[in-house]
Write a protein that holds these residues in place. Structure first.
Motif, PDB file in Angstrom:
ATOM      1  N   VAL A 155       0.835  -1.205   0.000  1.00  0.00           N
ATOM      2  CA  VAL A 155       0.000   0.000   0.000  1.00  0.00           C
ATOM      3  C   VAL A 155       0.867   1.251   0.000  1.00  0.00           C
ATOM      4  O   VAL A 155       0.618   2.213  -0.748  1.00  0.00           O
ATOM      5  N   ILE A 156       1.902   1.270   0.817  1.00  0.00           N
ATOM      6  CA  ILE A 156       2.785   2.441   0.913  1.00  0.00           C
ATOM      7  C   ILE A 156       3.519   2.669  -0.399  1.00  0.00           C
ATOM      8  O   ILE A 156       3.653   3.805  -0.873  1.00  0.00           O
ATOM      9  N   ILE A 157       3.984   1.606  -1.015  1.00  0.00           N
ATOM     10  CA  ILE A 157       4.723   1.743  -2.274  1.00  0.00           C
ATOM     11  C   ILE A 157       3.827   2.289  -3.380  1.00  0.00           C
ATOM     12  O   ILE A 157       4.222   3.189  -4.133  1.00  0.00           O
ATOM     13  N   ILE A 158       2.627   1.761  -3.491  1.00  0.00           N
ATOM     14  CA  ILE A 158       1.702   2.248  -4.527  1.00  0.00           C
ATOM     15  C   ILE A 158       1.298   3.695  -4.238  1.00  0.00           C
ATOM     16  O   ILE A 158       1.230   4.540  -5.149  1.00  0.00           O
ATOM     17  N   ALA A 159       1.056   4.015  -2.961  1.00  0.00           N
ATOM     18  CA  ALA A 159       0.636   5.380  -2.595  1.00  0.00           C
ATOM     19  C   ALA A 159       1.732   6.403  -2.850  1.00  0.00           C
ATOM     20  O   ALA A 159       1.445   7.583  -3.115  1.00  0.00           O
ATOM     21  N   GLN A 168       9.375   4.931  -5.341  1.00  0.00           N
ATOM     22  CA  GLN A 168       8.526   5.153  -6.510  1.00  0.00           C
ATOM     23  C   GLN A 168       8.930   4.260  -7.684  1.00  0.00           C
ATOM     24  O   GLN A 168       8.073   3.815  -8.455  1.00  0.00           O
ATOM     25  N   LEU A 169      10.215   3.969  -7.829  1.00  0.00           N
ATOM     26  CA  LEU A 169      10.628   2.977  -8.831  1.00  0.00           C
ATOM     27  C   LEU A 169      10.047   1.607  -8.485  1.00  0.00           C
ATOM     28  O   LEU A 169       9.624   0.853  -9.375  1.00  0.00           O
ATOM     29  N   ALA A 170      10.030   1.290  -7.194  1.00  0.00           N
ATOM     30  CA  ALA A 170       9.412   0.037  -6.764  1.00  0.00           C
ATOM     31  C   ALA A 170       7.920   0.034  -7.089  1.00  0.00           C
ATOM     32  O   ALA A 170       7.360  -1.001  -7.471  1.00  0.00           O
ATOM     33  N   GLY A 171       7.280   1.197  -6.950  1.00  0.00           N
ATOM     34  CA  GLY A 171       5.865   1.302  -7.288  1.00  0.00           C
ATOM     35  C   GLY A 171       5.609   1.052  -8.766  1.00  0.00           C
ATOM     36  O   GLY A 171       4.644   0.373  -9.143  1.00  0.00           O
ATOM     37  N   ILE A 172       6.480   1.588  -9.623  1.00  0.00           N
ATOM     38  CA  ILE A 172       6.331   1.358 -11.064  1.00  0.00           C
ATOM     39  C   ILE A 172       6.554  -0.121 -11.390  1.00  0.00           C
ATOM     40  O   ILE A 172       5.836  -0.706 -12.220  1.00  0.00           O
ATOM     41  N   LEU A 173       7.528  -0.732 -10.733  1.00  0.00           N
ATOM     42  CA  LEU A 173       7.750  -2.159 -10.949  1.00  0.00           C
ATOM     43  C   LEU A 173       6.536  -2.963 -10.496  1.00  0.00           C
ATOM     44  O   LEU A 173       6.170  -3.960 -11.138  1.00  0.00           O
ATOM     45  N   CYS A 174       5.894  -2.529  -9.414  1.00  0.00           N
ATOM     46  CA  CYS A 174       4.652  -3.174  -8.974  1.00  0.00           C
ATOM     47  C   CYS A 174       3.589  -3.095 -10.061  1.00  0.00           C
ATOM     48  O   CYS A 174       2.857  -4.064 -10.307  1.00  0.00           O
ATOM     49  N   LEU A 175       3.492  -1.939 -10.706  1.00  0.00           N
ATOM     50  CA  LEU A 175       2.504  -1.775 -11.767  1.00  0.00           C
ATOM     51  C   LEU A 175       2.804  -2.713 -12.940  1.00  0.00           C
ATOM     52  O   LEU A 175       1.878  -3.269 -13.545  1.00  0.00           O
ATOM     53  N   PHE A 176       4.088  -2.881 -13.257  1.00  0.00           N
ATOM     54  CA  PHE A 176       4.474  -3.837 -14.304  1.00  0.00           C
ATOM     55  C   PHE A 176       3.957  -5.232 -13.948  1.00  0.00           C
ATOM     56  O   PHE A 176       3.374  -5.935 -14.784  1.00  0.00           O
ATOM     57  N   VAL A 199      11.154  -5.119  -4.174  1.00  0.00           N
ATOM     58  CA  VAL A 199      10.014  -4.251  -3.878  1.00  0.00           C
ATOM     59  C   VAL A 199       9.525  -4.485  -2.454  1.00  0.00           C
ATOM     60  O   VAL A 199       9.251  -3.541  -1.702  1.00  0.00           O
ATOM     61  N   VAL A 200       9.397  -5.750  -2.079  1.00  0.00           N
ATOM     62  CA  VAL A 200       8.965  -6.078  -0.719  1.00  0.00           C
ATOM     63  C   VAL A 200       9.950  -5.517   0.297  1.00  0.00           C
ATOM     64  O   VAL A 200       9.552  -4.949   1.326  1.00  0.00           O
ATOM     65  N   ALA A 201      11.242  -5.637   0.017  1.00  0.00           N
ATOM     66  CA  ALA A 201      12.260  -5.142   0.949  1.00  0.00           C
ATOM     67  C   ALA A 201      12.148  -3.635   1.138  1.00  0.00           C
ATOM     68  O   ALA A 201      12.231  -3.130   2.271  1.00  0.00           O
ATOM     69  N   VAL A 202      11.948  -2.903   0.054  1.00  0.00           N
ATOM     70  CA  VAL A 202      11.810  -1.447   0.148  1.00  0.00           C
ATOM     71  C   VAL A 202      10.574  -1.089   0.962  1.00  0.00           C
ATOM     72  O   VAL A 202      10.610  -0.194   1.829  1.00  0.00           O
ATOM     73  N   GLY A 203       9.467  -1.769   0.699  1.00  0.00           N
ATOM     74  CA  GLY A 203       8.247  -1.505   1.459  1.00  0.00           C
ATOM     75  C   GLY A 203       8.411  -1.793   2.934  1.00  0.00           C
ATOM     76  O   GLY A 203       7.945  -1.022   3.788  1.00  0.00           O
ATOM     77  N   VAL A 204       9.092  -2.867   3.260  1.00  0.00           N
ATOM     78  CA  VAL A 204       9.330  -3.222   4.661  1.00  0.00           C
ATOM     79  C   VAL A 204      10.227  -2.191   5.327  1.00  0.00           C
ATOM     80  O   VAL A 204      10.001  -1.807   6.487  1.00  0.00           O
ATOM     81  N   LEU A 205      11.250  -1.713   4.617  1.00  0.00           N
ATOM     82  CA  LEU A 205      12.120  -0.681   5.181  1.00  0.00           C
ATOM     83  C   LEU A 205      11.336   0.588   5.509  1.00  0.00           C
ATOM     84  O   LEU A 205      11.595   1.233   6.536  1.00  0.00           O
TER      85      LEU A 205
END
Length: 547
Positions: free
Chosen positions: A26-30, A242-250, A380-386
């Motif tokens: 949620v945080i990464i997408i937001a 935000q790069l992680a968010g774009i990768l999530c969208l991919f 992506v998960v690691a960035v969100g957890v951090l």
């Protein structure tokens, strides 16, 4: 009244746990709602086009390569009787045991300038370096080829099942309609198997998007390497998020396309399992050799050659096998794997049990959200957890400073708990699939009988369901344990100081070009990775009886 209150309390606890596990995503997408304009402009002017181009080409290339290898081998296994067929039933799954980053390190050592192949060529033909052309394995094309070799089993497994379910009568109908063998394959077989093939390709593509070790070692700029570089090299955490968010969208686009293919393309058959033993064409001579090679070559290049090279390298490191450092490394990795596997399976058991008792749309979507974690790249998960644990650390330090005037430092984000939490987010889907399937095989009348006898839901779960779920729980434990051993990017980012796993140690040694030293931990990962392959082979044979 008491049971109702207990049920509400249990649902509330699971709801909070679900929100906690979904918070990194949620945080990464937001974060995409508040872009850093200056940083993004710099990224657009420099490497963003490389990130996008390389990620798309790599993903599509591996998807096509996996589709070609998986479909060809599955078709040969279901349609022909040839010399190697019985042994190929389990050999074709072996490349799944090798993580992509390990095969990348191994083939680099084999094909590099100082490797055995080029050294032999120079000696045989009296060449000097520069006198001949040799393909560069550390390239985008090399990454596509190597990753296709270890990811094609995703397509093979589903394609083999789809082909084996197709009735032999379809061939007769095609022959009556005047269709050739190739026309029958393209017009009848592929459309019927298309949803299964697309699902396998989607899995391979998501694994490709999640990869970090291969592309980082080959020096290929993708979103995963960009996230790591933005966080650590540039120190721009928001840009990394935000790069992680774009990768999530991919990844979500791939998931949507896969679901869309299932919804729009539906074919129905009268039976699900066809005994095709008497319908397979028996091959002789050149045809037998050709089909045997089609099935054996992916295994040869995707498993036997890299494993043989690892064994050769590891033989020179046998003195370290019983060293204190290596035993500590193995112990810490296995302890982490076992602990996470037990934790993940317990969480999955609770959510699956809730859905069994409260089978509504809310519980259904709760599990679907939790299942998204496996589709997310480990980086992506690691960035969100951090982000989540970094926020918690700041709050705890502010409170500590307010009370005692001192800061307590990093409590959550620098701990092993952060690593375990990331694993829970990443691998909960695997355990949920097994526990849901296990509960699905238990008739609801057992629950009714237990309730009639006055047994609580907890007692029913412990004394009745758990023994019946033993096979599902053991398979979930095994799969999660092996995936924890293989996981690289999340561990690399989140691990505490002075804590290593086999995957991280392999990556560190290979990054320092100490490929021989990296062989022993890499080989350990591969050998442990064979365990779920043996289980999967047995399960696949049970599903495809007679094929």
């Amino acid at each position: 009244m008491l049971r109702t209150l207990q049920a509400l309390t249990g649902r509330t606890v699971l709801l909070i746990l679900c929100a906690f596990l979904c918070s990194p995503l949620v945080i990464i997408i937001a974060s995409l709602l508040w872009p850093d304009s200056a940083a993004w402009q710099h990224l657009i002017d420099t490497v963003l086009s490389d990130y996008v181009f390389n990620s798309i080409v790599l993903t599509l290339g591996v998807g096509c390569g996996s589709l070609l290898l998986g479909t060809a081998t599955a078709w040969c296994m279901t349609q022909y009787e040839f010399s190697l067929r019985q042994v190929m039933r389990w050999l074709l799954l072996l490349p799944l045991a090798i993580p992509a980053y390990i095969i990348a390190y191994t083939y680099t050592g084999i094909l590099d300038v100082s490797g055995p192949l080029q050294s032999t060529l120079r000696e045989a033909f009296d060449w000097q370096f520069g006198d001949y052309w040799f393909p560069e394995i550390r390239s985008l094309g090399g990454a596509i080829l190597l990753m296709s070799l270890v990811l094609y089993p995703y397509v093979y497994i589903l394609a083999r099942t789809a082909f084996s379910e197709q009735s032999p009568r379809f061939k007769e109908v095609s022959a009556l309609a005047g269709l050739s063998a190739s026309q029958h394959f393209y017009r009848i077989v592929l459309p019927l198997a298309r949803p299964a093939l697309f699902t396998g390709v989607a899995l391979a593509m998501m694994e490709t998007l999640a990869d970090y070790g291969t592309v980082a070692y080959f020096g290929i700029n993708t979103f995963t390497t960009g996230i790591f570089r933005s966080w650590y090299a540039m120190g721009n955490q928001l840009l990394a998020i935000q790069l992680a968010g774009i990768l999530c969208l991919f990844v979500l686009v791939v998931l949507v396309l896969e679901q869309h293919s299932r919804r729009r393309i539906k074919y129905y058959q009268a039976s699900t399992v066809i005994d095709s033993r008497h319908d397979r064409k028996k091959l002789r001579g050149a045809q037998n050799i050709t089909v045997s090679l089609i099935c054996f070559l992916p295994v040869l290049f995707g498993f036997f050659i890299p494993v043989l090279q690892l064994v050769v390298w590891a033989m020179s490191q046998l003195d370290t096998l019983l060293s204190a450092d290596y035993l500590t490394l193995v112990t810490s990795t296995f302890s982490l794997g076992v602990g996470v596997a037990i934790l993940v399976v317990c969480i999955a058991l609770l959510f699956s049990y809730q859905q069994r008792w409260v089978n509504n749309r809310f519980s259904y979507w709760q599990i679907r959200l939790l299942s998204l974690g496996y589709a997310l790249p480990g980086m992506v998960v690691a960035v969100g957890v951090l982000v989540v644990f970094g926020f918690a650390d700041r709050q705890v330090n502010q409170l500590s400073h307010l009370i005692s005037g001192e800061y307590v430092g990093l409590i959550f984000s620098g701990s092993l708990f952060a690593v375990m939490f990331a694993y829970c987010v990443r691998f909960l889907s695997i355990a949920l699939q097994n526990t849901e399937a296990g509960f699905g095989r238990i008739t609801p009348t057992i629950d009714d009988a237990a309730a009639t006898l006055g047994a609580s839901r907890l007692k029913t779960l412990v004394t009745i369901h758990s023994p019946l779920l033993r096979a599902s729980l053991l398979s979930a434990l095994l799969l999660v344990f092996v995936d924890v051993l293989k996981e690289l990017p999340a561990t690399l980012v989140l691990r505490p100081f002075n804590f290593n796993t086999l995957a991280v140690r392999t990556y560190e040694l290979a990054s320092d070009e100490r490929l021989v030293d990296a062989a022993l931990p890499a080989l350990t990962i591969v050998l442990v990775g064979l365990l779920p392959i043996l289980w999967l082979t047995k399960a696949l044979d049970n599903v495809n009886k007679g094929s």
